[in-house]
Design an enzyme around this catalytic site. Sequence first.
Site, PDB file in Angstrom:
ATOM      1  N   LYS A  39      36.138 111.111  65.963  1.00 43.38           N
ATOM      2  CA  LYS A  39      35.200 111.395  64.864  1.00 43.38           C
ATOM      3  C   LYS A  39      35.492 112.795  64.356  1.00 43.38           C
ATOM      4  O   LYS A  39      36.014 113.636  65.093  1.00 43.38           O
ATOM      5  CB  LYS A  39      33.753 111.342  65.374  1.00 43.38           C
ATOM      6  CG  LYS A  39      32.760 111.029  64.289  1.00 43.38           C
ATOM      7  CD  LYS A  39      32.674 109.548  64.039  1.00 43.38           C
ATOM      8  CE  LYS A  39      31.799 109.215  62.865  1.00 43.38           C
ATOM      9  NZ  LYS A  39      31.530 107.766  62.808  1.00 43.38           N
TER      10      LYS A  39
ATOM     11  N   ASP B   1      32.095 108.325  56.540  1.00 45.88           N
ATOM     12  CA  ASP B   1      30.829 108.251  57.271  1.00 45.88           C
ATOM     13  C   ASP B   1      29.824 108.880  56.307  1.00 45.88           C
ATOM     14  O   ASP B   1      30.079 108.916  55.091  1.00 45.88           O
ATOM     15  CB  ASP B   1      30.938 108.997  58.616  1.00 45.88           C
ATOM     16  CG  ASP B   1      29.809 108.650  59.592  1.00 45.88           C
ATOM     17  OD1 ASP B   1      29.916 107.643  60.299  1.00 45.88           O
ATOM     18  OD2 ASP B   1      28.794 109.390  59.642  1.00 45.88           O
TER      19      ASP B   1
END
Length: 450
Positions: A125, A165
Amino acid sequence: MDYVTRTLDGLRRSSPGQGEFYQAVEEVLEVLAPVLDADRRYQDEAVVERLLEPERQIFFRIAWLDDQGRVRVNKGYRVQFSSTLGPYKGGLRFHPSVNAGIIKFLGFEQIFKNALTGLPLGGAKGGSDFDPKGCSQGEIMRFCQAFMTELHRHIGATIDVPAGDIGVGQREIGYLYGQYRRLNGRFEGVLTGKAAGWGGSLGRREATGYGCVYFAENMLAERGDTLAGKRCLVSGAGNVALYTLEKLTQLGARPISCSDSSGTLIHRAGLDVALLKDIKERRRLPLRDYLDCHTDATFIPVADYTAGRSPVWHEPAELAFPCATQNELTGVDAEALVANGVVGVCEGANMPSTREAVSCFLRAGIDYGPGKAANAGGVAVSQLEMQQNAAMARWPAEKVDQTLRAIMRDIHRRASATAEEFGAPGNLVLGANVAGFRRVADAMIEQGVF
Ligand code: GLU
């Protein structure tokens, strides 16, 4: 001191101030005890200890020029957690709340989510504390270019493949991709979530929301129930929420709420999804504008929230889909949902329910689909995009959608069967975490210590 407490204490000492990361780890560790007991290799080979430590963490500076010509500075992150099952994979989040602990919680979750899809995907991430809100298009482009100028040396189509995201959609992916190509001179599948005209997969934009609804369909089918006619509470108004709303409507359910940073919208007659998409996706306007077309809807601005909490979970409904952000649904909200007769909760966001809320759902015995299972459709279609890029091919939308449906069905089956195997039928928190863990843990042992 038991194993979970000891491990968490160690984590607090070695990585201070990372509350969300401890929370994500605690959820996994609590359900792993029977697996660790059943197979001694996992402890002997320190699999958990290795998984808790990212393989690599890249923290960098992003300096860029705003429209006034001022130099602005932000923090950049890419946490490459695990490459055991495939190239590092996971989104980029641009939001002022981003810090190392948030990126680590998201990266940690991503390992198990990606493992659960059954596809060759590692876990990672990244992101920045950059706030795109109020920025001009030019500022967003310059920020993305500056971000990629640093990140490009750490990623690649078979190394690490970022995606979107919160705060990173198709527009931002475009600017990031353009800068990668400028720096590397290679047209390769280094990012997913690209526009369909130049390497993106059809159906990627819809995938997380659609996948979440397919997952809910599978949960309900287990009880012989369907989505038809169900009132649904949805939070958020970003990509995940919009396509959750769209698929719910297509399948005959009645979504009645959504929310954004300005407030909560309730429309008991059923939300007008086409209008919402026009407002949020195309015109990027606040939710309140919905009232211009539907005077029977209600908008509650954030300033009117009681005790600062969104009223979104306090409407009577049968299903709830938290699709906004972490810890948006508290124990109090969960109690209200259960008291109002909710039969299922399906998470489109990552870790949207607090520990108290999850305990409340499990105690009440309602269907609960945790994010790492229910929202895996996004990353799964990202992997289909990687397949298409690697083959220089382009799949029709129907093929993507059918594959997504099959993947969501398999994820549900895998989580459900694993819960059954460990004597906790219906507990998909246990099922999803254990199934994801076993796949990655076995592969780590097979690949030797490093
Ligand atoms: N950000 C999404 C997630 O939380 C998608 C990641 C991806 O497509 O790589 O899973």
